[in-house]
Design a protein around this motif. Structure first.
Motif, PDB file in Angstrom:
ATOM      1  N   GLY A   4       0.797  -1.229   0.000  1.00 47.40           N
ATOM      2  CA  GLY A   4       0.000   0.000   0.000  1.00 47.40           C
ATOM      3  C   GLY A   4       0.826   1.273   0.000  1.00 47.40           C
ATOM      4  O   GLY A   4       0.372   2.315   0.466  1.00 47.40           O
ATOM      5  N   ASP A   5       2.045   1.212  -0.505  1.00 48.26           N
ATOM      6  CA  ASP A   5       2.910   2.394  -0.496  1.00 48.26           C
ATOM      7  C   ASP A   5       3.781   2.370  -1.754  1.00 48.26           C
ATOM      8  O   ASP A   5       4.508   1.392  -1.993  1.00 48.26           O
ATOM      9  CB  ASP A   5       3.797   2.375   0.764  1.00 48.26           C
ATOM     10  N   HIS A   6       3.710   3.434  -2.541  1.00 47.03           N
ATOM     11  CA  HIS A   6       4.425   3.465  -3.814  1.00 47.03           C
ATOM     12  C   HIS A   6       5.932   3.319  -3.656  1.00 47.03           C
ATOM     13  O   HIS A   6       6.577   2.574  -4.379  1.00 47.03           O
ATOM     14  CB  HIS A   6       4.128   4.783  -4.556  1.00 47.03           C
ATOM     15  N   THR A   7       6.489   4.086  -2.700  1.00 49.38           N
ATOM     16  CA  THR A   7       7.949   4.093  -2.558  1.00 49.38           C
ATOM     17  C   THR A   7       8.465   2.735  -2.110  1.00 49.38           C
ATOM     18  O   THR A   7       9.451   2.217  -2.642  1.00 49.38           O
ATOM     19  CB  THR A   7       8.371   5.172  -1.533  1.00 49.38           C
ATOM     20  N   VAL A   8       7.772   2.162  -1.135  1.00 48.68           N
ATOM     21  CA  VAL A   8       8.215   0.850  -0.641  1.00 48.68           C
ATOM     22  C   VAL A   8       8.056  -0.194  -1.742  1.00 48.68           C
ATOM     23  O   VAL A   8       8.950  -1.029  -1.964  1.00 48.68           O
ATOM     24  CB  VAL A   8       7.410   0.447   0.618  1.00 48.68           C
ATOM     25  N   ALA A   9       6.935  -0.141  -2.461  1.00 49.13           N
ATOM     26  CA  ALA A   9       6.705  -1.109  -3.548  1.00 49.13           C
ATOM     27  C   ALA A   9       7.792  -0.957  -4.615  1.00 49.13           C
ATOM     28  O   ALA A   9       8.297  -1.947  -5.146  1.00 49.13           O
ATOM     29  CB  ALA A   9       5.324  -0.899  -4.150  1.00 49.13           C
ATOM     30  N   GLU A  10       8.159   0.274  -4.906  1.00 52.36           N
ATOM     31  CA  GLU A  10       9.206   0.517  -5.918  1.00 52.36           C
ATOM     32  C   GLU A  10      10.527  -0.114  -5.472  1.00 52.36           C
ATOM     33  O   GLU A  10      11.208  -0.784  -6.247  1.00 52.36           O
ATOM     34  CB  GLU A  10       9.377   2.027  -6.136  1.00 52.36           C
TER      35      GLU A  10
END
Lengths: 179, 245
Positions: A32-38
């Motif tokens: 649920g977090d763009h930066t972490v997923a990236e």
């Protein structure tokens, strides 16, 4: 894939183009977090690049292999509490979505496939669907799920197995009908 | 495997596949799997369902920064052996004779058919001399581009050893086609051009696609511009051509 295994960066780039979107979608769905997923997807693809010789065609598709690695990496991140605050939110649904802008034929086919799989998942009894979602997308262990749902560990495991068995049957039936 | 051992681990199959066993439990289950055919079979059957789960996720666009950052590292780490340096092995495409053809639209379809049927007796024959002679592993073949219609465009075909994976066509400097048109690939087999997929072009003019179809017995890969969705047969003189042999 053989070109990737030969260390060809162009072929690897093509592999990313094919599987990077689904990989990011999965990681984002889980954390649920763009930066972490990236970060997770970049680490996962680098791990794929560095261990490219390990892929075995007879063990499944490239897509399953890639997504399996992304899933494991995301679970590792979740269990290291890198995204602790997001865990429950991600297990309960996505608050923020940025859907693909362009609906190409491939994306349209993926959406159809997504609908089929979601129908199979949501067609399960609630208690089976819930434990599968918490485990796979939420990254929770079976003991954590048992605590959350106040039920015995054996019941949680049993529901997981039964749910997967029902999903398998339903997906196999759909494939049989469309073949 | 005793029934007791099997019963003890049987319920773990789903939890293991979903990644919800602890590390210690997962290790114990993997050891059990090596001895228990029933659980191994069950695992194989249920893998179908688990493999499908990520496909239930709504597509989300990856951040634009992800790919360049990833590829920068990959290219830095890529081996630089003879077999993995396609860019260095591409020879500049010679300006072909067929690029000199300037036909009226009405004649173009007929001319394309004649050119394809004849195997490109004009510049195609000359272009074939530009092929990379590498007989070993991966080959990279330069495309002969019609400079009149596609100035500044370059393309190459990366061909893996026979039967290993699909060849990849890469283009650079190519404008996106008009809205109702697509770039279509063809494999020229004898007199028969066979559809081999569509080529998507990015806003920056680059494009990559894996060819569908077997290169065996094909003389060339061709690219034409066709109506949206593709055509059953080429309707114009090829924009580019990669001679195969």
């Amino acid at each position: 894939m053989y070109l990737v295994q030969d260390g060809n960066p162009d072929a690897f780039e093509l592999m990313y183009d094919r599987h990077g979107g689904p990989a990011f979608s999965l990681a984002y769905r889980m954390v649920g977090d763009h930066t972490v997923a990236e970060d997770i997807v970049q680490e996962a693809f680098l791990s794929i690049w560095r261990s490219r010789a390990r892929y075995q065609r007879d063990r499944g598709s490239v897509r399953s292999w890639v997504l399996g690695i992304v899933h494991h990496r995301t679970i590792d991140a979740l269990r290291r509490n890198l995204v602790h605050d997001r865990r429950r939110a991600s297990a309960e649904g996505i608050e923020e979505r940025h859907e693909a802008r362009e609906l190409t034929d491939v994306e349209a086919a993926r959406r159809d496939e997504a609908r089929t799989v979601r129908a199979a998942l949501e067609g399960l009894p609630d208690e089976q669907c819930r434990v599968i979602e918490l485990a796979y997308f939420g990254g929770f262990t079976h003991t954590q799920i048992a605590d959350m749902l106040a039920m015995p560990v054996g019941t949680v495991k049993g529901r997981m197995r039964l749910g997967l068995e029902k999903m398998r049957r339903q997906l196999t039936d759909v494939e049989g009908e469309t073949a | 495997m005793s029934e007791r051992g099997h019963e003890q681990h049987h319920q773990d199959v789903g939890a293991y596949l979903l990644g919800s066993l602890s590390e210690i439990e997962a290790t114990a289950f993997k050891q059990h799997l090596m001895r228990c055919e029933r659980c191994a079979n069950e695992l194989e059957r249920l893998t179908v369902a688990v493999d499908a789960l990520p496909r239930a996720v709504e597509p989300v666009e990856p951040p634009p920064s992800l790919k360049p950052a990833l590829m920068q590292i990959v290219r830095r780490e890529a081996p630089a052996p003879a077999a993995a340096a396609p860019a260095e092995r591409v020879r500049p495409a010679r300006r072909s004779a067929w690029s000199l053809l300037r036909l009226r639209p009405a004649a173009a379809v007929m001319a394309a058919a004649l050119l394809l049927a004849a195997g490109g007796a004009l510049g195609f024959g000359l272009a074939a001399l530009d092929r990379d002679p590498d007989q070993g592993g991966t080959r990279t073949l330069a495309a002969d581009v019609d400079r009149g219609r596609l100035p500044g465009v370059s393309a190459r075909l990366v061909v893996p050893p026979a039967g290993r994976s699909d060849p990849i066509l890469r283009v650079e400097g190519l404008a996106q086609p008009p809205k109702d048109r697509v770039y279509q690939l063809w494999l020229l087999r004898g007199e028969q051009p066979v559809p081999a997929g569509l080529l998507a072009v990015q806003a920056d003019g680059t494009g990559r696609t894996a060819l569908t179809g077997d290169l065996t017995r094909a003389q060339a890969v061709l690219v034409t511009r066709e109506r949206e969705g593709g055509a059953p047969a080429p309707t114009e003189i090829p924009l580019m051509r990669v001679p195969l042999g």
